[in-house]
Design a protein around this motif. Structure first.
Motif, PDB file in Angstrom:
ATOM      1  N   THR A   1      -5.454  -1.090  -4.843  1.00  0.00           N
ATOM      2  CA  THR A   1      -5.759  -1.878  -3.646  1.00  0.00           C
ATOM      3  C   THR A   1      -7.261  -2.048  -3.432  1.00  0.00           C
ATOM      4  OG1 THR A   1      -5.730   0.031  -2.157  1.00  0.00           O
ATOM      5  CG2 THR A   1      -3.638  -1.119  -2.511  1.00  0.00           C
ATOM      6  N   GLU A   2      -8.085  -1.401  -4.239  1.00  0.00           N
ATOM      7  CA  GLU A   2      -9.536  -1.491  -4.068  1.00  0.00           C
ATOM      8  C   GLU A   2     -10.078  -2.920  -4.077  1.00  0.00           C
ATOM      9  OE1 GLU A   2     -13.644   0.176  -6.021  1.00  0.00           O
ATOM     10  OE2 GLU A   2     -11.792   1.260  -6.406  1.00  0.00           O
ATOM     11  N   PRO A   3      -9.575  -3.826  -4.931  1.00  0.00           N
ATOM     12  CA  PRO A   3     -10.099  -5.203  -4.888  1.00  0.00           C
ATOM     13  C   PRO A   3      -9.994  -5.846  -3.509  1.00  0.00           C
ATOM     14  CG  PRO A   3      -8.820  -4.894  -6.869  1.00  0.00           C
ATOM     15  CD  PRO A   3      -8.622  -3.658  -6.024  1.00  0.00           C
ATOM     16  N   TYR A   4      -8.989  -5.467  -2.725  1.00  0.00           N
ATOM     17  CA  TYR A   4      -8.841  -6.030  -1.386  1.00  0.00           C
ATOM     18  C   TYR A   4      -9.963  -5.563  -0.462  1.00  0.00           C
ATOM     19  CZ  TYR A   4      -4.188  -7.295  -2.937  1.00  0.00           C
ATOM     20  OH  TYR A   4      -3.147  -7.825  -3.627  1.00  0.00           O
ATOM     21  N   GLN A   5     -10.553  -4.416  -0.784  1.00  0.00           N
ATOM     22  CA  GLN A   5     -11.634  -3.878   0.039  1.00  0.00           C
ATOM     23  C   GLN A   5     -12.978  -4.522  -0.294  1.00  0.00           C
ATOM     24  OE1 GLN A   5     -10.358  -1.819   2.332  1.00  0.00           O
ATOM     25  NE2 GLN A   5      -8.426  -1.981   1.230  1.00  0.00           N
ATOM     26  N   VAL A   6     -13.163  -4.940  -1.546  1.00  0.00           N
ATOM     27  CA  VAL A   6     -14.482  -5.417  -1.975  1.00  0.00           C
ATOM     28  C   VAL A   6     -14.556  -6.919  -2.235  1.00  0.00           C
ATOM     29  CG1 VAL A   6     -15.162  -3.188  -2.925  1.00  0.00           C
ATOM     30  CG2 VAL A   6     -14.009  -4.831  -4.392  1.00  0.00           C
ATOM     31  N   CYS A   7     -13.425  -7.601  -2.307  1.00  0.00           N
ATOM     32  CA  CYS A   7     -13.419  -9.035  -2.593  1.00  0.00           C
ATOM     33  C   CYS A   7     -12.905  -9.814  -1.382  1.00  0.00           C
ATOM     34  CB  CYS A   7     -12.520  -9.358  -3.784  1.00  0.00           C
ATOM     35  SG  CYS A   7     -13.050  -8.588  -5.308  1.00  0.00           S
TER      36      CYS A   7
ATOM     37  N   LEU B   1      -2.775   3.978  -5.539  1.00  0.00           N
ATOM     38  CA  LEU B   1      -3.447   3.348  -4.410  1.00  0.00           C
ATOM     39  C   LEU B   1      -4.780   2.713  -4.811  1.00  0.00           C
ATOM     40  CD1 LEU B   1      -2.904   2.811  -1.462  1.00  0.00           C
ATOM     41  CD2 LEU B   1      -4.105   4.911  -0.898  1.00  0.00           C
ATOM     42  N   ALA B   2      -5.388   3.159  -5.897  1.00  0.00           N
ATOM     43  CA  ALA B   2      -6.658   2.577  -6.359  1.00  0.00           C
ATOM     44  C   ALA B   2      -6.512   1.087  -6.686  1.00  0.00           C
ATOM     45  CB  ALA B   2      -7.176   3.333  -7.574  1.00  0.00           C
TER      46      ALA B   2
ATOM     47  N   ASP C   1       0.844   3.916  -2.968  1.00  0.00           N
ATOM     48  CA  ASP C   1       0.480   5.289  -2.626  1.00  0.00           C
ATOM     49  C   ASP C   1       1.561   6.259  -3.083  1.00  0.00           C
ATOM     50  OD1 ASP C   1      -1.145   7.318  -1.501  1.00  0.00           O
ATOM     51  OD2 ASP C   1       0.040   7.266   0.345  1.00  0.00           O
TER      52      ASP C   1
ATOM     53  N   ALA D   1       0.829  -1.202   0.000  1.00  0.00           N
ATOM     54  CA  ALA D   1       0.000   0.000   0.000  1.00  0.00           C
ATOM     55  C   ALA D   1       0.864   1.253   0.000  1.00  0.00           C
ATOM     56  CB  ALA D   1      -0.948  -0.007   1.189  1.00  0.00           C
TER      57      ALA D   1
END
Length: 85
Positions: A22-28, A19-20, A14, A10
């Motif tokens: 890393t979004e899959p880690y937030q939703v999957c 940093l975008a 960043d 991260a």
């Protein structure tokens, strides 16, 4: 992925304005991030004028393939269950 590895990834992303990614880690529930290069690129000290300095060969493609096969249930077992966790 260990917590330190996640923080390092991260921080690196960043620092590069990505940093975008890393979004899959937030939703999957399970997600992995891999970079694969089928053609390679020039290493430090190599001739950067050549389009394909090391020829055209698969590079760094095994980990993404193993991750995909594990997360889709093609590969099974305790080690396969740890992929993307």
């Amino acid at each position: 992925m260990r917590a330190l590895d996640r923080l390092s990834m991260a921080a690196y992303l960043d620092g590069h304005g990505a940093l975008a990614l890393t979004e899959p880690y937030q939703v999957c529930q399970k997600a992995t991030l891999h970079v694969a290069s089928p053609t390679g690129g020039a290493r430090e000290g190599e001739d950067k004028t050549s389009k394909y300095p090391r020829g055209v060969t698969p590079l760094r493609v095994l980990r993404p393939l193993i991750a995909m096969l594990s997360m889709t249930g093609v590969l099974t077992g305790t080690q396969a269950e740890q992929i993307g966790v």
